[in-house]
Write a protein that holds these residues in place. Structure first.
Motif, short mmCIF file in Angstrom:
data_model
loop_
_atom_site.label_atom_id
_atom_site.label_comp_id
_atom_site.label_asym_id
_atom_site.label_seq_id
_atom_site.Cartn_x
_atom_site.Cartn_y
_atom_site.Cartn_z
N THR A 29 -12.24 9.57 -4.55
CA THR A 29 -12.01 10.65 -5.52
C THR A 29 -10.52 10.89 -5.75
N ARG A 30 -9.68 10.07 -5.12
CA ARG A 30 -8.23 10.21 -5.29
C ARG A 30 -7.57 8.95 -5.85
N THR A 31 -8.34 7.89 -6.04
CA THR A 31 -7.69 6.61 -6.38
C THR A 31 -7.90 6.20 -7.83
N GLY A 32 -8.21 7.16 -8.67
CA GLY A 32 -8.40 6.85 -10.09
C GLY A 32 -7.17 6.19 -10.71
N PHE A 33 -6.00 6.61 -10.28
CA PHE A 33 -4.77 6.03 -10.84
C PHE A 33 -4.71 4.52 -10.56
N LEU A 34 -5.12 4.12 -9.36
CA LEU A 34 -5.05 2.69 -9.03
C LEU A 34 -6.03 1.90 -9.89
N ARG A 35 -7.19 2.50 -10.17
CA ARG A 35 -8.16 1.80 -11.03
C ARG A 35 -7.63 1.71 -12.46
N ILE A 36 -6.96 2.74 -12.91
CA ILE A 36 -6.38 2.70 -14.27
C ILE A 36 -5.28 1.63 -14.31
N ALA A 37 -4.43 1.62 -13.28
CA ALA A 37 -3.33 0.63 -13.24
C ALA A 37 -3.89 -0.79 -13.18
N ARG B 26 -6.61 -1.82 -14.53
CA ARG B 26 -7.04 -2.13 -15.90
C ARG B 26 -5.84 -2.50 -16.76
N MET B 27 -4.69 -1.94 -16.40
CA MET B 27 -3.47 -2.25 -17.17
C MET B 27 -2.86 -3.59 -16.72
N GLY B 28 -3.46 -4.18 -15.69
CA GLY B 28 -2.99 -5.51 -15.25
C GLY B 28 -2.41 -5.54 -13.85
N ALA B 29 -2.35 -4.41 -13.16
CA ALA B 29 -1.77 -4.39 -11.82
C ALA B 29 -2.69 -5.09 -10.82
N CYS B 30 -2.08 -5.70 -9.80
CA CYS B 30 -2.86 -6.30 -8.71
C CYS B 30 -2.48 -5.62 -7.41
N PHE B 31 -3.49 -5.24 -6.64
CA PHE B 31 -3.25 -4.59 -5.34
C PHE B 31 -3.93 -5.37 -4.25
N PHE C 47 5.22 -6.40 -8.51
CA PHE C 47 5.57 -6.23 -9.92
C PHE C 47 4.55 -6.99 -10.78
N GLY C 48 4.24 -6.46 -11.95
CA GLY C 48 3.32 -7.18 -12.84
C GLY C 48 3.51 -6.75 -14.28
N GLU C 49 3.16 -7.64 -15.20
CA GLU C 49 3.18 -7.29 -16.63
C GLU C 49 1.99 -6.38 -16.91
N LEU C 50 2.21 -5.35 -17.71
CA LEU C 50 1.14 -4.38 -17.96
C LEU C 50 0.75 -4.35 -19.43
N ARG C 51 -0.50 -3.94 -19.68
CA ARG C 51 -0.94 -3.71 -21.07
C ARG C 51 -1.52 -2.30 -21.16
N ASP D 27 -3.26 14.16 -11.02
CA ASP D 27 -1.83 14.36 -10.70
C ASP D 27 -0.98 13.12 -10.99
N GLU D 28 -1.65 12.00 -11.26
CA GLU D 28 -0.93 10.75 -11.53
C GLU D 28 -0.85 10.44 -13.03
N LEU D 29 -1.44 11.30 -13.87
CA LEU D 29 -1.42 10.99 -15.31
C LEU D 29 0.00 10.91 -15.87
N PRO D 30 0.96 11.72 -15.36
CA PRO D 30 2.33 11.51 -15.84
C PRO D 30 2.81 10.07 -15.58
N LEU D 31 2.38 9.50 -14.46
CA LEU D 31 2.78 8.12 -14.16
C LEU D 31 2.08 7.11 -15.07
N VAL D 32 0.87 7.44 -15.51
CA VAL D 32 0.19 6.57 -16.48
C VAL D 32 1.04 6.53 -17.76
N ALA D 33 1.59 7.69 -18.13
CA ALA D 33 2.45 7.72 -19.33
C ALA D 33 3.68 6.84 -19.11
N LEU D 34 4.25 6.92 -17.91
CA LEU D 34 5.44 6.09 -17.63
C LEU D 34 5.08 4.61 -17.70
N LEU D 35 3.97 4.22 -17.08
CA LEU D 35 3.56 2.81 -17.13
C LEU D 35 3.36 2.41 -18.60
#
Ligand code: S3P
Length: 431
Positions: A260-268, A270-275, A299-303, A317-325
């Motif tokens: 319930t706290r890792t939604g940002f990682l799932r969004i990232a 989808r943007m192309g990040a690998c963890f 580091f990775g290329e994002l879409r 709380d991570e949506l500001p970072l989604v905007a930055l990405l």
């Protein structure tokens, strides 16, 4: 305090995720309600969570300890001080959770107040269900701090949350422990479940069935020890820095992976990040367990991507970072259904749009979120934090990834949730 973050070379090495803010608040509050002394390890010594320790002391709990290890000797569920003036500082979570406990204590009268930012944040969302259960809440203009809570013998309630909010959910569940009968909260979409997990760990039967979460009256709660995991919301700044600065490879150690706290990682992703690292599966069963992992990020290329309303509470709380990405990604990034951002430590739709625009980003506010068009990066400039810790840290990360660097105006705000942020970030910079 102004601090400049210059364009950097790759980030390397590791940082230990600082203790989780949400879980630290809950650990202090539930320990204060516990009949037994509780050993809390890895407690966050941030401004917000120090406010919570001071609050439980004002209510009669004894707090001993040094560093980030504490023994909290609570008063038990029904025996805390019947009057106190509580200064919640900047802490919305303290302001919204604590009244849930106090409301159920007949004969008590407490006042809660905080800083300028807290005085703009809505209280009505907890006042409504608590009044429905029988408590009296008097707030400035009927909806804002300062406010008083007058305790009463509560009645159980079935409450459908008008907005998905873990704070409101937690408040009603805590009140439910002191109410007659069963109390049920219905969530429109899932939000962080730390309160439910900790209550299960304290011997409370928490029923979760679909979107319904119920508790019954409790005589007392018994906790022994709580080990606070690392905060995925704080870790997210290092994750974003590694994703955006070419050549980076970073490990964030001991990070909480509660789904319930890792939604940002799932969004990232989808943007192309690998963890690399084991995250908890979405929908995991309700147990006292707060899982952790060491997360590696390169580091990775994002879409660009679209963030849908149902994902919002899991990444709020991570949506500001989604905007930055999004500023660095190819194409457009759209966040929808995130109007709750307007009532955070700042109006985070307005402040994120203002901040990233000042750095050269192409971002526009919508009523319930924002739309960002990726332009291959950010120029840099000056970002005003508006007293908002997450905005200050966003500015720092933007600076490292920018072409000209970023001066963050009001960097001291980071101490609310992550006092060692600048030092941890600096130690991963390869010169
Ligand atoms: C929190 C819940 C979220 C979040 C806040 C902490 C919590 O707020 O934004 O930083 O600890 O329960 P809402 O529940 O109001 O969405």
């Amino acid at each position: 305090m102004n601090q400049t973050f210059s364009p950097s070379g790759p980030l390397r090495g590791s940082a230990v995720a600082p203790p989780d803010k949400s879980i630290s608040h809950r650990a202090a509050l539930l320990s204060a309600m516990s009949r037994r002394p509780v050993h809390v390890s890895n407690y966050l010594r941030g401004e917000d969570t120090l406010s919570t320790l001071a609050a439980v002391q004002a209510l009669g709990a004894r707090v001993r300890g040094d560093g980030d290890d504490y023994i909290i000797e609570g008063t038990g569920l029904r025996d805390c001080a019947r009057a106190a003036e509580i200064d919640v500082g900047n802490a919305g979570t303290l302001m919204r959770l604590l009244p849930g406990w106090l409301a159920g204590l007949p004969g008590g009268r407490w006042t809660l107040d905080g800083d300028d930012s807290i005085r703009r944040r809505p209280v009505k969302r907890i006042a409504e269900p608590l009044r429905g259960m029988g408590a009296r809440i008097d707030a400035r203009d009927g909806r804002l701090p300062p406010f008083t809570v007058q305790g009463a013998q509560l009645r159980g309630i079935e409450y459908e949350l008008p907005v998905a909010s873990a704070q409101v959910k937690s408040c009603v569940l805590l009140a439910g422990l002191l109410a007659e009968g069963t109390t049920t909260v219905i969530e429109p979409v899932p939000s962080r479940d730390h309160t439910e997990r900790m209550l299960v760990g304290a011997g409370i039967e928490v029923q979760r069935s679909g979107s319904r979460i119920s508790v019954a009256t409790a005589e007392d709660i018994f906790l022994e020890s709580i080990a606070v995991p690392g905060d995925p919301s704080s870790a997210a700044f290092h994750v974003a820095a590694a994703l955006l600065v070419p050549g980076s490879s970073v490990t964030v150690a001991n990070m909480g992976t509660n789904w319930t706290r890792t939604g940002f990682l799932r969004i990232a992703e989808r943007m192309g990040a690998c963890f690399e690292g084991e995250l908890e599966e979405p929908g995991a069963r309700l147990t006292p367990n707060e899982p952790v992992c060491d997360l590696r990020v390169d580091f990775g290329e994002l879409r660009g991507t679209v963030v849908e309303p149902g994902e919002v509470p899991l990444a709020i709380d991570e949506l500001p970072l989604v905007a930055l990405l999004g500023c660095f990604a190819e194409g457009e990034t759209l966040v929808r259904g995130a109007q709750e951002l307007r009532v955070k430590e700042s109006d985070r739709i307005a402040t994120v749009v203002e901040g990233l625009t000042a750095l050269g980003g192409d971002i526009e506010a919508t009523e319930d979120g924002f739309v960002v068009r990726g332009t291959g990066g950010l120029r840099g400039g000056r970002l005003v934090a508006h007293g908002d810790h997450r905005l200050a840290m966003l500015g720092a990360v933007a600076g490292l990834a920018s072409r000209e660097g970023v001066e963050v105006v009001g960097m001291e705000a980071a101490a609310v949730s992550y006092p060692r942020f600048s030092a941890d970030l600096a130690q991963m910079l390869v010169n």
